[in-house]
Design an enzyme around this catalytic site. Structure first.
Site, PDB file in Angstrom:
ATOM      1  N   ARG A  14       7.702   6.252   2.411  1.00  0.00           N
ATOM      2  CA  ARG A  14       8.104   7.124   1.665  1.00  0.00           C
ATOM      3  C   ARG A  14       7.760   8.779   2.074  1.00  0.00           C
ATOM      4  O   ARG A  14       6.829   8.727   1.532  1.00  0.00           O
ATOM      5  CB  ARG A  14       8.674   6.970  -0.149  1.00  0.00           C
ATOM      6  CG  ARG A  14       9.057   5.220  -0.148  1.00  0.00           C
ATOM      7  CD  ARG A  14       9.503   5.207  -1.740  1.00  0.00           C
ATOM      8  NE  ARG A  14       9.732   3.596  -1.884  1.00  0.00           N
ATOM      9  CZ  ARG A  14       8.797   3.201  -2.457  1.00  0.00           C
ATOM     10  NH1 ARG A  14       7.133   3.770  -2.192  1.00  0.00           N
ATOM     11  NH2 ARG A  14       9.191   1.520  -2.696  1.00  0.00           N
ATOM     12  N   SER A  36      -2.615   4.577  -2.324  1.00  0.00           N
ATOM     13  CA  SER A  36      -2.678   3.505  -2.721  1.00  0.00           C
ATOM     14  C   SER A  36      -3.297   2.726  -3.013  1.00  0.00           C
ATOM     15  O   SER A  36      -3.129   1.334  -2.570  1.00  0.00           O
ATOM     16  CB  SER A  36      -0.901   2.793  -3.903  1.00  0.00           C
ATOM     17  OG  SER A  36      -0.058   3.738  -3.809  1.00  0.00           O
ATOM     18  N   ASP A  77      -1.079   6.200  -6.313  1.00  0.00           N
ATOM     19  CA  ASP A  77       0.531   5.420  -6.972  1.00  0.00           C
ATOM     20  C   ASP A  77       0.652   5.885  -9.112  1.00  0.00           C
ATOM     21  O   ASP A  77       1.575   6.217  -9.040  1.00  0.00           O
ATOM     22  CB  ASP A  77       0.798   4.373  -5.921  1.00  0.00           C
ATOM     23  CG  ASP A  77       0.746   3.315  -6.769  1.00  0.00           C
ATOM     24  OD1 ASP A  77      -0.658   3.334  -7.412  1.00  0.00           O
ATOM     25  OD2 ASP A  77       1.099   2.205  -6.783  1.00  0.00           O
TER      26      ASP A  77
END
Ligand code: ADP
Ligand code: MG
Length: 462
Positions: A78, A140, A193
Site C-alpha cells: 500500500r 512488517s 506495522d
C-alpha cells in the site's frame, strides 16, 4: 457407519487438542509475561525478540504537513498520502497492489524496485515530479533497528524468503531504489506495522498503550519504560519510554495447545520451528490447519467420498473461506456446500458432513482468537493494567486505569466471529469488571497512516 464414527472421533480429538479453558489461557498469559521479561533482559534471552524501535515519542496532534507512507509486509503493498494538521489526519489518497508472488522470493533489489516504481507513479500523480517529501516506511518483518530510520532485517516471516536481504539495512536499500527511480522522497521513519498502528491509536486516544496486528501474520508492540529494557543499559529518552516491538508471532510456550496438525503445518513452511504463536493465530495459516484436519478425515473415513485427493494440496483453503464457512447461517449450509464444491472440488456433501466442516473451522477460529486474547492480557499484565493489583515490578497499584489497545488486520476486521471469541476470552481471563476497562480499538489503515505520522514526528523540522 463405522467410518463416519472415525471422522467424529478425529473431530473430538482435534477439539480436545485445541482446548483453551480459562486456566490454560492464564498459563499462556503468565508465560507471555515471563518471556517478555526474558526478552527485555538480553538479546536471545527469549523467543520473544522484544525489539527496540527507537520510537520514544508518539504523535501528539501538533504534526503538520503532507507525508507519504508505504506499507509492505504481507498480502498487499500500500502507498498512502497523508495530510496532517490542526489535530486531524486524513488519508488523501491511497493505492493498493498485490505483491507478485515471485517478488517475495527473488532479490531485494527486485522487490524494492517494484515498490519504488509504484510509489513514483503515485507521488507524481499526486504532487508532481520533484516534490520533496518524508516517507514513513512500514516494513512488517523483524528488524534490528539502529535508529528510528534505519535497521537491518533479522529474518523473513509470512512466506517471504529473499536471502540477499537478511542483515541489510532495509531503509537504505529502499532509499537507493527511490533515488534510482528519480524520486525525491526518503525514509524518515522505518517502522513495524504494529508501531504504526500504535502511533495512530495514540494520536486518537492517549490511553492507547499497545497495538496488535491480526492479519496475514500477527504481532504486537507496546510502550515500555526505558529502565525496564535491561538489555540496553543507559537508554535515555525524553519521555522515559520507548515502543518495543515484541515480535510475538514467535512466542512459544509448552502451555500452547499444539496438535499433530500444527506440526504438519510447520513442516510445510519455510520458517520451520519459528513463529509458532503466529502459526496458530493468523490469516496465512488458519485455513491450512483446517484443511489438514479435513484431509485426514478424508483419508480415514468416507465422509468426503472419493475426494481425498482434492484435499491434499496445501493452502487451498484460505482463511477468508474458512471464515465464510464458519459464518454461513443458512439453514442448509448452502454457502458451505458452494465453497466445498467450487474451491475444494468436493461435490454433493450431505448436511451432516457440512456441519462437520463448520465445526472444524470453528475449532480453529476459537483457539486462534482465544490465544490472541491471552497475548493481549499478557501485555496488560506486564504493564500492571490487568487488574491483578500488583504490577510486574512488584509495586501495588490501585484501580486499573482505562487501557486502549489499537488493533488491525484483515483477519480481525473481516471476521466477526473471531472478534466475538476474542472478546469473550478477554472477559473470561480478566473478569467482567476489569474487561470493561480495556478497549480494543480498530485503527483503519493505522499501520500506514501511523507511519506517516511518525515520519512527521521524526522529520528534520523536529
Ligand atoms: P497484511 O497487512 O499482513 O498483508 P492484512 O491485514 O491485509 O494483512 O490481512 C490479510 C489477511 O487477512 C489475509 O491473509 C487473510 O487471510 C485475512 N483475511 C482477510 N479478509 C478476511 C476475512 N473476511 N475473514 C478472515 N480472514 C480474512
Ligand atoms: Mg498490514
Amino acid at each position: 457407519r463405522a467410518r463416519w464414527r472415525r471422522a467424529v472421533a478425529l473431530l473430538r480429538e482435534f477439539e480436545e487438542g485445541c482446548a483453551t479453558p480459562p486456566a490454560r489461557l492464564r498459563q499462556v498469559v503468565d508465560a507471555m509475561v515471563v518471556e517478555m521479561h526474558a526478552g527485555l533482559a538480553s538479546d536471545g534471552g527469549s523467543k520473544l525478540k522484544m525489539l527496540l524501535t527507537f520510537v520514544d515519542a508518539l504523535p501528539t496532534g501538533n504534526e503538520e504537513g503532507i507525508y507519504y507512507a508505504i506499507d509492505l509486509g504481507g498480502t498487499n503493498f500500500r502507498a498512502l498520502r497523508v495530510e496532517v494538521g490542526s489535530g486531524s489526519v486524513v488519508t488523501s489518497r491511497k493505492v493498493e497492489l498485490p505483491i507478485p508472488e515471485e517478488l517475495t522470493k527473488g532479490t531485494i533489489e527486485e522487490l524494492f524496485n517494484f515498490v519504488a516504481i509504484a510509489l513514483k507513479d503515485f507521488v507524481e500523480r499526486e504532487d508532481g515530479k520533484d516534490e520533496k517529501r518524508a516517507l514513513g516506511f512500514t516494513f512488517s518483518f523483524p528488524v534490528r533497528q539502529t535508529s528510528v530510520s534505519s535497521g537491518s532485517l533479522i529474518r523473513w516471516t509470512k512466506g517471504f524468503s529473499i536471502e540477499n536481504a537478511v542483515g541489510k539495512d532495509v531503509a537504505q536499500c529502499l532509499n537507493e531504489a527511490l533515488a534510482m527511480s528519480g524520486l525525491n522522497v526518503r525514509v524518515t521513519a522505518l517502522v513495524n506495522d504494529t508501531v504504526g498502528t500504535l502511533a495512530l491509536g495514540h494520536y486518537h486516544d492517549e490511553d492507547t498503550v499497545a497495538a496488535v496486528i491480526i492479519g496475514a501474520g500477527t504481532n504486537a508492540c507496546y510502550i515500555e519504560r526505558t529502565d525496564a529494557i535491561i538489555k540496553c543499559q543507559g537508554l535515555l529518552t525524553n519521555s522515559g519510554g520507548m515502543v518495543v516491538n515484541m515480535e510475538w508471532g514467535n512466542f512459544w510456550s509448552s502451555h500452547l495447545p499444539r496438535t499433530p496438525y500444527d506440526i504438519s503445518l510447520d513442516d510445510e513452511t519455510q520458517n520451520r520451528n519459528d513463529q509458532g504463536f503466529e502459526k496458530m493465530i493468523s490469516g496465512i495459516y488458519l485455513g491450512e490447519i483446517a484443511r489438514l484436519v479435513l484431509h485426514r478425515m478424508a483419508l480415514e473415513s468416507d465422509v468426503f467420498g472419493d475426494a481425498a485427493d482434492n484435499l491434499s494440496t496445501p493452502f487451498t483453503l484460505s482463511t477468508p473461506l474458512l471464515a465464510a464457512i464458519r459464518e454461513d447461517d443458512s439453514p442448509d449450509l448452502s454457502e458451505v456446500r458452494r465453497i466445498l464444491q467450487e474451491h475444494l472440488k468436493i461435490p454433493d456433501t450431505p448436511l451432516k458432513t457440512r456441519r462437520l466442516v463448520v465445526k472444524v473451522c470453528d475449532i480453529v477460529t476459537r483457539r486462534a482468537a482465544r490465544l490472541a486474547a491471552a497475548g493481549i492480557v499478557g501485555i496488560l499484565k506486564k504493564l500492571g493494567r490487568d487488574g491483578s493489583g500488583v504490577a510486574s515490578s512488584g509495586r501495588t497499584r490501585g484501580q486499573p486505569r482505562r487501557s486502549v489497545v489499537a488493533i488491525e488486520g484483515g483477519l480481525y476486521q473481516g471476521y466477526p466471529v473471531f472478534r466475538e471469541y476474542l472478546d469473550e476470552a478477554l472477559v473470561e481471563i480478566l473478569g467482567e469488571e476489569v474487561a470493561r476497562t480495556v478497549a480494543l480499538r480498530v485503527t483503519e489503515d493505522g499501520s500506514g497512516v501511523g507511519a506517516a505520522l511518525l515520519a512527521a514526528v521524526y522529520s528534520s523540522n523536529r
